[in-house]
Design an enzyme around this catalytic site. Structure first.
Site, PDB file in Angstrom:
ATOM      1  N   ARG A   1      23.824-104.343 -48.594  1.00  0.00           N
ATOM      2  CA  ARG A   1      23.593-102.899 -48.727  1.00  0.00           C
ATOM      3  C   ARG A   1      22.153-102.639 -48.304  1.00  0.00           C
ATOM      4  O   ARG A   1      21.230-102.768 -49.090  1.00  0.00           O
ATOM      5  CB  ARG A   1      23.822-102.440 -50.163  1.00  0.00           C
ATOM      6  CG  ARG A   1      23.644-100.930 -50.383  1.00  0.00           C
ATOM      7  CD  ARG A   1      23.877-100.584 -51.852  1.00  0.00           C
ATOM      8  NE  ARG A   1      23.784 -99.162 -52.091  1.00  0.00           N
ATOM      9  CZ  ARG A   1      22.647 -98.521 -52.373  1.00  0.00           C
ATOM     10  NH1 ARG A   1      21.492 -99.203 -52.447  1.00  0.00           N
ATOM     11  NH2 ARG A   1      22.639 -97.226 -52.583  1.00  0.00           N
TER      12      ARG A   1
ATOM     13  N   SER B   1      33.864 -97.146 -54.703  1.00  0.00           N
ATOM     14  CA  SER B   1      33.136 -96.707 -55.894  1.00  0.00           C
ATOM     15  C   SER B   1      33.891 -95.592 -56.600  1.00  0.00           C
ATOM     16  O   SER B   1      34.561 -94.772 -55.965  1.00  0.00           O
ATOM     17  CB  SER B   1      31.745 -96.199 -55.506  1.00  0.00           C
ATOM     18  OG  SER B   1      30.983 -97.208 -54.890  1.00  0.00           O
TER      19      SER B   1
ATOM     20  N   LYS C   1      19.864 -95.326 -57.862  1.00  0.00           N
ATOM     21  CA  LYS C   1      20.512 -94.013 -57.789  1.00  0.00           C
ATOM     22  C   LYS C   1      20.015 -93.187 -58.959  1.00  0.00           C
ATOM     23  O   LYS C   1      20.624 -93.133 -60.021  1.00  0.00           O
ATOM     24  CB  LYS C   1      22.036 -94.153 -57.817  1.00  0.00           C
ATOM     25  CG  LYS C   1      22.594 -94.817 -56.561  1.00  0.00           C
ATOM     26  CD  LYS C   1      24.104 -94.732 -56.490  1.00  0.00           C
ATOM     27  CE  LYS C   1      24.613 -95.322 -55.186  1.00  0.00           C
ATOM     28  NZ  LYS C   1      26.089 -95.226 -55.067  1.00  0.00           N
TER      29      LYS C   1
END
Length: 219
Positions: free
Chosen positions: A47, A116, A145
Site C-alpha cells: 500500500r 474494506s 486514516k
C-alpha cells in the site's frame, strides 16, 4: 500462486500492510518485508499511495516474488492493473472501487479479492461482490486514516456474523491494544505502523504474532 479458502482464512492471522514512510536511511522495503515474513507475517499487502506507477510496479514485483518463496499471499492495494501485470496473488480494494465495477470478473476466480468494510451493509455487499475476505475498521484511532470512525466491539461482531468469509480487523492496532479484540471473533489483525514503524520490524512481527494467536484463541 493459488490459495485455497482455508489457506486464505489462516493467512488473515497477521496481515502486514506496507508503508515506506517508516524506512530508515539506506533501507529497502523488500529487505524489511523479508524480516517481517521471516518472523511470521501471514499475509502482505503493498500500500504505497505516493509512488509513481513504474516504481510501484517494480517494487510490487519484488514483493510478489519474495512472498512466493515464503508461500505467503501477496496483494496490491487498489490497482487491479498492476496486480494483474505482475501476477500478484490478488488485490485489495475499497467500497468505492466495487461501485459499478466487477472486480472479481477483472481479476478472475483464482485471485484473492479483499474489500474494506465498515458496516454490515458494506460487508454483505463485499461478499456478494466476490470478496475472499473483508478488512474491517477502523477498530482503534489510526494515524493512516485520521477521519476514520472507530467501530465498537458489538459492531465488529455484527459484521463478523453477517458474512461467511474471513474478517480481519484493521486500524490503530498495536501490541498494546490488540487483546481488546478478544471476543470479537475476527480471524486476525492487519497492521501498518505496528510493524513498519517499529525500531525492529522483525521483532515486532514476532511479538504481534504471539499475541494475535492468543487473542484469536480467546475469541
Amino acid at each position: 500462486m493459488k490459495f485455497t479458502k482455508d489457506e486464505i482464512r489462516a493467512s488473515m492471522l497477521l496481515y502486514a500492510v506496507t508503508d515506506r514512510m517508516w524506512l530508515k536511511d539506506g533501507e529497502r522495503l523488500t529487505d524489511v518485508c523479508r524480516k517481517v515474513l521471516e518472523n511470521g507475517a501471514t499475509f502482505l499487502q503493498i500500500r504505497e499511495k505516493d509512488l509513481d506507477a513504474d516504481t510501484f510496479t517494480a517494487e510490487a514485483q519484488e514483493l510478489q516474488e519474495l512472498c512466493a518463496r515464503y508461500h505467503v499471499p501477496f496483494v496490491v492495494n487498489d490497482s487491479v492493473e498492476i496486480a494483474l501485470e505482475i501476477g500478484a496473488d490478488g488485490v485489495h480494494v475499497g467500497q468505492t472501487d466495487i461501485q459499478g465495477r466487477d472486480i472479481r470478473a477483472l481479476i478472475g476466480e483464482d485471485k484473492i479479492l479483499g474489500i474494506s468494510a465498515g458496516t454490515v451493509e458494506q460487508a454483505v455487499a463485499a461478499e456478494r461482490a466476490g470478496a475472499d475476505y473483508i478488512g474491517v475498521g477502523a477498530v482503534f484511532t489510526t494515524s493512516t486514516k485520521k477521519n476514520a470512525r472507530c467501530l465498537t466491539m458489538e459492531q465488529i461482531r455484527e459484521i463478523r456474523d453477517s458474512v461467511s468469509i474471513p474478517v480481519v480487523a484493521i486500524g490503530g492496532i498495536s501490541a498494546d491494544n490488540l487483546m481488546e479484540l478478544a471476543g470479537s471473533q475476527v480471524d486476525g489483525i492487519a497492521v501498518v505502523s505496528a510493524i513498519f514503524g517499529a525500531d525492529d520490524p522483525g521483532q515486532a512481527t514476532a511479538e504481534l504474532l504471539k499475541k494475535t494467536r492468543e487473542m484469536v484463541r480467546h475469541g
